[in-house]
Design a protein around this motif. Structure first.
Motif: not given
Length: 317
Positions: A106-107, A218-221, A309-312
């Motif tokens: 993920r981004n 790995k946090i977005p997952d 998608k960008w994850f903040y």
């Protein structure tokens, strides 16, 4: 000096196993199927013949000058989690799969995909039965991971010649997962980058960004933040040389049969075409080798737009 002594010691011990040094111009890629599909594979060829990315490409490109071969698995700014297949014969590069689905990193803002050319050192193995004295965690059962920080974007299956600058110790789900920081010897900054402190001097913020990237990717997952040994500090070239030596020795034990390639926990392919004293040495007429698929490259399959998608990630994480 210590790093060069380690390199010399490793070379002397493994001369009977390692083929003579070769440069990247002799390597090419054999592509099977379309990228972004389960069937896609990238075999590495030497002078037109498939070789094992894990076992056949020498660790040293020019040992006297401290130059190593690295294999690019994931080019910078891409998301597909490509990796050397440890289990398949001759170890092609394929996209990792989780629960039957292709894996993409993920981004995590402000990063897009991988922020370096990411890959591995051939002829290395992080032995999952051995606990490292300082990290207090066992190896992750993979070749040694490499982050190449030069300006050129690589390609999957590229064999780069690199110099070692330092190393970080990621603790990934309870396993030691070393990340060696290197630079392509052809990079314009290569002559100025000789140890880890040079990276901060000439590429300010990159070491810090590397730490952040591995902590949060790995946090977005839905997984927790990764941890580092040494409080996240990047160790210097000398320390990195010792780790490379340890992992090269672990590979030697694997390829020679001293360490089992098959256990209840894993089943590694040690087939190769150049390590003649190894139990996995394979002749060209062997059906497994002779029946490797021919090049059948196709245009990339479409990717789900959600991959972009960008994850903040909160700084409090």
């Amino acid at each position: 000096m210590a790093g060069s002594r380690v390199s010399s010691r490793v070379s002397q011990q493994l001369r009977f196993l390692s083929p003579s040094p070769t440069m990247s111009s002799q390597y090419s890629s054999r592509l099977i199927g379309a990228p972004n599909t389960l069937e896609h594979r990238v075999y590495i060829e030497q002078n037109g013949q498939v070789v094992s990315a894990f076992h056949d490409i020498p660790l040293f490109a020019d040992q006297n000058n401290g130059i190593f071969n690295m294999i690019v698995e994931v080019p910078r700014w891409t998301n597909a989690k490509m990796e050397i297949s440890k289990e398949e014969a001759f170890n092609p590069i394929k996209q990792d799969i989780k629960k039957g689905r292709l894996r993409y990193v993920r981004n995590c803002f402000p990063h897009h995909g991988y922020i370096w050319n990411y890959g591995a050192f051939p002829q290395t193995w992080e032995d999952p039965t051995v606990q490292h004295a300082e990290t207090k965690a066992k190896g992750d059962n993979d070749p040694l991971d490499v982050c190449e920080i030069g300006e050129q974007v690589g390609y999957v299956g590229q064999v780069k010649q690199v110099k070692v600058l330092g190393i970080m110790a990621l603790l990934d789900e309870g396993e030691t997962d070393w990340k060696v920081i290197v630079v392509d010897v052809q990079d314009p900054l290569a002559s100025k980058l000789n140890d880890i402190e040079d990276v901060e001097r000439h590429l300010p913020g990159l070491v810090r960004a590397t730490n952040e990237w591995f902590r949060i990717y790995k946090i977005p997952d839905g997984k927790p933040e990764n941890q580092f040994a040494f409080s996240g500090e990047a160790k210097n070239k000398k320390y990195a040389a010792e780790i490379i030596h340890e992992c090269h020795e672990a590979w030697r034990r694997l390829i020679s049969g001293e360490s089992p390639a098959k256990t209840p926990a894993y089943d590694l392919s040690i087939r190769n075409v150049t390590v003649e004293n190894s139990i996995g040495h394979t002749k060209p007429g062997d059906p497994v080798y002779a029946n490797l698929p021919p090049d059948s490259r196709k245009p990339p399959a479409p990717v789900d737009p959600s991959i972009c998608k960008w994850f903040y990630i909160s700084s409090q994480v």
